[in-house]
Design a protein around this motif. Structure first.
Motif, PDB file in Angstrom:
ATOM      1  N   UNK A 225       0.835  -1.201   0.000  1.00  0.00           N
ATOM      2  CA  UNK A 225       0.000   0.000   0.000  1.00  0.00           C
ATOM      3  C   UNK A 225       0.867   1.247   0.000  1.00  0.00           C
ATOM      4  N   UNK A 226       1.906   1.260   0.837  1.00  0.00           N
ATOM      5  CA  UNK A 226       2.815   2.401   0.850  1.00  0.00           C
ATOM      6  C   UNK A 226       3.588   2.494  -0.465  1.00  0.00           C
ATOM      7  N   UNK A 227       3.918   1.346  -1.037  1.00  0.00           N
ATOM      8  CA  UNK A 227       4.637   1.343  -2.316  1.00  0.00           C
ATOM      9  C   UNK A 227       3.782   1.975  -3.419  1.00  0.00           C
ATOM     10  N   UNK A 228       2.473   1.686  -3.395  1.00  0.00           N
ATOM     11  CA  UNK A 228       1.570   2.279  -4.385  1.00  0.00           C
ATOM     12  C   UNK A 228       1.565   3.802  -4.245  1.00  0.00           C
ATOM     13  N   UNK A 229       1.473   4.288  -3.001  1.00  0.00           N
ATOM     14  CA  UNK A 229       1.494   5.726  -2.780  1.00  0.00           C
ATOM     15  C   UNK A 229       2.802   6.353  -3.245  1.00  0.00           C
ATOM     16  N   UNK A 230       3.918   5.692  -2.937  1.00  0.00           N
ATOM     17  CA  UNK A 230       5.236   6.186  -3.354  1.00  0.00           C
ATOM     18  C   UNK A 230       5.314   6.240  -4.881  1.00  0.00           C
ATOM     19  N   UNK A 231       4.864   5.165  -5.527  1.00  0.00           N
ATOM     20  CA  UNK A 231       4.919   5.099  -6.987  1.00  0.00           C
ATOM     21  C   UNK A 231       4.132   6.244  -7.611  1.00  0.00           C
ATOM     22  N   UNK A 232       2.962   6.511  -7.062  1.00  0.00           N
ATOM     23  CA  UNK A 232       2.131   7.567  -7.642  1.00  0.00           C
ATOM     24  C   UNK A 232       2.749   8.940  -7.425  1.00  0.00           C
ATOM     25  N   UNK A 233       3.281   9.158  -6.214  1.00  0.00           N
ATOM     26  CA  UNK A 233       3.886  10.471  -5.926  1.00  0.00           C
ATOM     27  C   UNK A 233       5.061  10.771  -6.847  1.00  0.00           C
ATOM     28  N   UNK A 234       5.767   9.713  -7.249  1.00  0.00           N
ATOM     29  CA  UNK A 234       6.952   9.909  -8.088  1.00  0.00           C
ATOM     30  C   UNK A 234       6.669   9.634  -9.576  1.00  0.00           C
ATOM     31  N   UNK A 235       5.404   9.399  -9.905  1.00  0.00           N
ATOM     32  CA  UNK A 235       5.059   9.177 -11.306  1.00  0.00           C
ATOM     33  C   UNK A 235       5.520   7.839 -11.842  1.00  0.00           C
ATOM     34  N   UNK A 236       5.780   6.870 -10.953  1.00  0.00           N
ATOM     35  CA  UNK A 236       6.253   5.550 -11.407  1.00  0.00           C
ATOM     36  C   UNK A 236       5.039   4.622 -11.448  1.00  0.00           C
ATOM     37  N   UNK A 237       4.258   4.759 -12.481  1.00  0.00           N
ATOM     38  CA  UNK A 237       2.992   4.023 -12.533  1.00  0.00           C
ATOM     39  C   UNK A 237       2.974   2.958 -13.606  1.00  0.00           C
ATOM     40  N   UNK A 238       4.081   2.705 -14.238  1.00  0.00           N
ATOM     41  CA  UNK A 238       4.156   1.631 -15.228  1.00  0.00           C
ATOM     42  C   UNK A 238       3.469   1.988 -16.517  1.00  0.00           C
ATOM     43  N   UNK A 239       3.585   1.071 -17.470  1.00  0.00           N
ATOM     44  CA  UNK A 239       2.943   1.258 -18.770  1.00  0.00           C
ATOM     45  C   UNK A 239       1.886   0.189 -18.955  1.00  0.00           C
ATOM     46  N   UNK A 240       0.581   0.544 -18.962  1.00  0.00           N
ATOM     47  CA  UNK A 240      -0.471  -0.449 -19.144  1.00  0.00           C
ATOM     48  C   UNK A 240      -0.244  -1.271 -20.387  1.00  0.00           C
ATOM     49  N   UNK A 241      -0.548  -2.565 -20.239  1.00  0.00           N
ATOM     50  CA  UNK A 241      -0.360  -3.467 -21.386  1.00  0.00           C
ATOM     51  C   UNK A 241      -1.605  -4.262 -21.621  1.00  0.00           C
TER      52      UNK A 241
END
Length: 241
Positions: A225-241
């Protein structure tokens, strides 16, 4: 030979048919033992005091003591017991108070047996057991205006930004993350499990776990859950496939 680990579970739901159905479902899953079932939050807290289960599968809207209050009391008095909410409701007024009360997992009642089992396993191992829909809701809640540069442009639109990973103008990643660690983090943010990430990246689940351990250590997050928040704050949201 090593004995199989058994996760001891209490089920709390005020609807008898639903409660008995969940107990029956969990009884069919390997590695899970239901040690009690409760019709309200008061009974749930009493059963936790008596049996000290590993996990409580908790409904939210129950008489006498609702699931949120029961979760607070359980986490305060019995920190060795984790709580996974299993409810009909995924609105903000249900989700965020439950997480603030100490729930480590949150599922809606349309979840299948595999998803429930995974959430129970995840919270027992110290991770968060959140459905992909709940992870998405958390991302939406964390959303806010992106910081602008002096020229009024967003940092992630500068030349050289990493595609799909939110890298900065020179392609740097925060906290010393490697490109592969950022890729794994982005897939976590999309709600993928370790097995799904392994399939997506054509690596073994053990390799994925190593990347996750490394990125958790570098970023200081404690769970998914914290990793998801961190990813979003830093724009690291992956590329949908």
């Amino acid at each position: 030979m090593t004995e199989a680990v058994v996760t001891r579970v209490v089920v709390a739901d005020d609807q008898t048919v639903v409660r008995e159905g969940i107990v029956m479902l969990l009884g069919l899953l390997p590695g899970i033992e239901v040690v009690g079932s409760a019709a309200d939050g008061e009974e749930a807290v009493a059963l936790v005091a008596r049996h000290r289960p590993d996990v409580v599968l908790m409904d939210l809207r129950m008489p006498r003591c609702d699931g949120g209050e029961a979760t607070r009391r359980i986490r305060a008095g019995y920190p060795g017991t984790e709580v996974v909410v299993l409810t009909t409701y995924a609105d903000d007024d249900s989700l965020f108070p439950a997480l603030r009360a100490g729930a480590r997992g949150y599922l809606t009642k349309d979840a299948g047996a595999e998803e429930i089992a995974r959430a129970i396993t995840d919270v027992r191992s110290g991770a968060a057991g959140l459905s992909p829909q709940v992870q998405l809701r958390l991302l939406e809640r964390l959303a806010g205006p992106a910081p602008a540069t002096a020229a009024g442009t967003r940092p992630d639109t500068e030349a050289g930004a990493g595609a799909g990973t939110g890298a900065g103008a020179a392609g740097e990643l925060p906290d010393g993350l490697t490109t592969r660690e950022a890729e794994v983090l982005g897939l976590i943010a999309q709600g993928l499990s370790n097995t799904e990430i392994a399939r997506r990246l054509y690596v073994s689940p053990a390799t994925v776990k190593t990347h996750i351990n490394n990125l958790f250590a570098k970023t200081g997050v404690r769970d998914r859950a914290q990793a998801v928040g961190y990813a979003f704050r830093h724009g690291i949201t992956g590329s949908p496939q």
